[in-house]
Design a protein around this motif. Structure first.
Motif, PDB file in Angstrom:
ATOM      1  N   LYS A 104      58.650  12.529 -65.027  1.00 39.60           N
ATOM      2  CA  LYS A 104      57.448  12.654 -64.202  1.00 39.60           C
ATOM      3  C   LYS A 104      57.696  12.030 -62.837  1.00 39.60           C
ATOM      4  O   LYS A 104      58.485  11.092 -62.707  1.00 39.60           O
ATOM      5  CB  LYS A 104      56.258  11.933 -64.846  1.00 39.60           C
ATOM      6  N   LEU A 105      56.960  12.542 -61.847  1.00 39.00           N
ATOM      7  CA  LEU A 105      56.947  11.947 -60.516  1.00 39.00           C
ATOM      8  C   LEU A 105      55.820  12.544 -59.702  1.00 39.00           C
ATOM      9  O   LEU A 105      55.223  13.538 -60.083  1.00 39.00           O
ATOM     10  CB  LEU A 105      58.282  12.135 -59.789  1.00 39.00           C
ATOM     11  N   ASP A 106      55.544  11.908 -58.577  1.00 43.83           N
ATOM     12  CA  ASP A 106      54.692  12.480 -57.546  1.00 43.83           C
ATOM     13  C   ASP A 106      55.638  12.785 -56.399  1.00 43.83           C
ATOM     14  O   ASP A 106      56.189  11.858 -55.793  1.00 43.83           O
ATOM     15  CB  ASP A 106      53.600  11.491 -57.112  1.00 43.83           C
ATOM     16  N   GLY A 107      55.864  14.060 -56.136  1.00 50.02           N
ATOM     17  CA  GLY A 107      56.856  14.397 -55.132  1.00 50.02           C
ATOM     18  C   GLY A 107      56.770  15.830 -54.661  1.00 50.02           C
ATOM     19  O   GLY A 107      55.840  16.565 -54.985  1.00 50.02           O
ATOM     20  N   LYS A 108      57.799  16.220 -53.899  1.00 49.82           N
ATOM     21  CA  LYS A 108      57.845  17.528 -53.247  1.00 49.82           C
ATOM     22  C   LYS A 108      58.733  18.528 -53.966  1.00 49.82           C
ATOM     23  O   LYS A 108      58.839  19.671 -53.541  1.00 49.82           O
ATOM     24  CB  LYS A 108      58.338  17.361 -51.811  1.00 49.82           C
ATOM     25  N   THR A 109      59.392  18.099 -55.025  1.00 52.59           N
ATOM     26  CA  THR A 109      60.251  19.009 -55.778  1.00 52.59           C
ATOM     27  C   THR A 109      60.172  18.662 -57.254  1.00 52.59           C
ATOM     28  O   THR A 109      59.784  17.547 -57.617  1.00 52.59           O
ATOM     29  CB  THR A 109      61.706  18.961 -55.252  1.00 52.59           C
ATOM     30  N   GLY A 110      60.478  19.630 -58.091  1.00 50.03           N
ATOM     31  CA  GLY A 110      60.286  19.488 -59.525  1.00 50.03           C
ATOM     32  C   GLY A 110      61.312  18.612 -60.218  1.00 50.03           C
ATOM     33  O   GLY A 110      62.321  18.207 -59.640  1.00 50.03           O
ATOM     34  N   VAL A 111      61.039  18.327 -61.477  1.00 52.64           N
ATOM     35  CA  VAL A 111      61.879  17.432 -62.282  1.00 52.64           C
ATOM     36  C   VAL A 111      62.492  18.148 -63.484  1.00 52.64           C
ATOM     37  O   VAL A 111      62.910  17.507 -64.437  1.00 52.64           O
ATOM     38  CB  VAL A 111      61.084  16.183 -62.738  1.00 52.64           C
ATOM     39  N   GLU A 112      62.586  19.468 -63.403  1.00 55.69           N
ATOM     40  CA  GLU A 112      63.155  20.225 -64.512  1.00 55.69           C
ATOM     41  C   GLU A 112      64.608  19.839 -64.787  1.00 55.69           C
ATOM     42  O   GLU A 112      65.004  19.660 -65.944  1.00 55.69           O
ATOM     43  CB  GLU A 112      63.087  21.741 -64.237  1.00 55.69           C
ATOM     44  N   MET A 113      65.393  19.713 -63.733  1.00 55.47           N
ATOM     45  CA  MET A 113      66.814  19.399 -63.923  1.00 55.47           C
ATOM     46  C   MET A 113      67.004  18.003 -64.491  1.00 55.47           C
ATOM     47  O   MET A 113      67.913  17.763 -65.295  1.00 55.47           O
ATOM     48  CB  MET A 113      67.586  19.565 -62.616  1.00 55.47           C
ATOM     49  N   GLU A 114      66.148  17.075 -64.108  1.00 50.07           N
ATOM     50  CA  GLU A 114      66.240  15.717 -64.635  1.00 50.07           C
ATOM     51  C   GLU A 114      65.941  15.704 -66.130  1.00 50.07           C
ATOM     52  O   GLU A 114      66.625  15.020 -66.907  1.00 50.07           O
ATOM     53  CB  GLU A 114      65.297  14.789 -63.863  1.00 50.07           C
ATOM     54  N   ALA A 115      64.919  16.450 -66.558  1.00 51.18           N
ATOM     55  CA  ALA A 115      64.592  16.517 -67.985  1.00 51.18           C
ATOM     56  C   ALA A 115      65.706  17.199 -68.771  1.00 51.18           C
ATOM     57  O   ALA A 115      66.092  16.741 -69.853  1.00 51.18           O
ATOM     58  CB  ALA A 115      63.260  17.248 -68.179  1.00 51.18           C
ATOM     59  N   LEU A 116      66.240  18.280 -68.235  1.00 50.12           N
ATOM     60  CA  LEU A 116      67.348  18.978 -68.901  1.00 50.12           C
ATOM     61  C   LEU A 116      68.595  18.104 -68.982  1.00 50.12           C
ATOM     62  O   LEU A 116      69.299  18.090 -69.997  1.00 50.12           O
ATOM     63  CB  LEU A 116      67.666  20.280 -68.163  1.00 50.12           C
ATOM     64  N   THR A 117      68.864  17.359 -67.932  1.00 51.72           N
ATOM     65  CA  THR A 117      70.023  16.465 -67.924  1.00 51.72           C
ATOM     66  C   THR A 117      69.841  15.353 -68.949  1.00 51.72           C
ATOM     67  O   THR A 117      70.774  15.016 -69.693  1.00 51.72           O
ATOM     68  CB  THR A 117      70.245  15.889 -66.515  1.00 51.72           C
ATOM     69  N   ALA A 118      68.649  14.795 -69.026  1.00 49.64           N
ATOM     70  CA  ALA A 118      68.376  13.727 -69.999  1.00 49.64           C
ATOM     71  C   ALA A 118      68.584  14.233 -71.425  1.00 49.64           C
ATOM     72  O   ALA A 118      69.240  13.563 -72.239  1.00 49.64           O
ATOM     73  CB  ALA A 118      66.954  13.202 -69.817  1.00 49.64           C
ATOM     74  N   ALA A 119      68.034  15.404 -71.746  1.00 53.27           N
ATOM     75  CA  ALA A 119      68.187  15.957 -73.098  1.00 53.27           C
ATOM     76  C   ALA A 119      69.648  16.265 -73.403  1.00 53.27           C
ATOM     77  O   ALA A 119      70.136  15.984 -74.503  1.00 53.27           O
ATOM     78  CB  ALA A 119      67.325  17.215 -73.249  1.00 53.27           C
TER      79      ALA A 119
END
Length: 159
Positions: A104-119
């Motif tokens: 999660k974040l408050d920002g200007k771009t998504g966090v899909e890659m961060e979640a995929l990288t974590a998994a």
């Protein structure tokens, strides 16, 4: 103009300029699965692994991976994540570990890659810790499950 946002009109790769985008609350959840021998799963669940708590190490590895995503994937923006969770569940019926990572974040771009990288890294960590007893483990089902926020809105994977 290309449909791919990371390619310019000549087809050259570049980091997308998000400077003019609006800050929104964004979340993403991804999953991965590690299928293994039932004996390997039992060893993990019962805490009999000689390397220690497999779930704890995989959880920390996934959290660290989300924080390092922009170092690993060349065109990802460095993000100020406000929350990272990595949940690991033993599924004895299918002899696997199911991993769900949420960023999660408050920002200007998504966090899909961060979640995929974590998994993904949590799954690789399980493999690394258990490969001495089960080289035939299979990492699969790595995919985005949900994302919220941003110009494209909310999205959820089909069942």
């Amino acid at each position: 103009m290309s449909q791919f946002t990371h390619l310019d009109s000549r087809g050259a790769a570049h980091m997308v300029d998000v400077g003019e985008k609006v800050v929104t609350h964004r979340t993403a959840t991804a999953m991965s699965r590690v299928t293994m021998n039932p004996q390997t799963l039992a060893m993990i669940v019962e805490g009999r692994h000689h390397k220690g708590d497999v779930f704890a190490v995989a959880r920390v590895a996934g959290i660290q991976a989300a924080k390092k995503c922009s170092d690993l994937i060349p065109l990802c923006h460095p993000l100020m994540l406000t929350k990272i969770s990595v949940e690991l569940t033993a599924n004895t019926a299918e002899s696997c570990v199911e991993i769900h990572a949420t960023c999660k974040l408050d920002g200007k771009t998504g966090v899909e890659m961060e979640a995929l990288t974590a998994a993904s890294i949590a799954a690789l960590t399980i493999y690394d810790m258990c490969k001495a007893v089960d080289k035939g483990m299979v990492i699969s089902h790595t995919r985005l499950l949900t994302k919220t926020g941003g110009r494209s809105g909310d999205w959820q994977a089909d069942e």
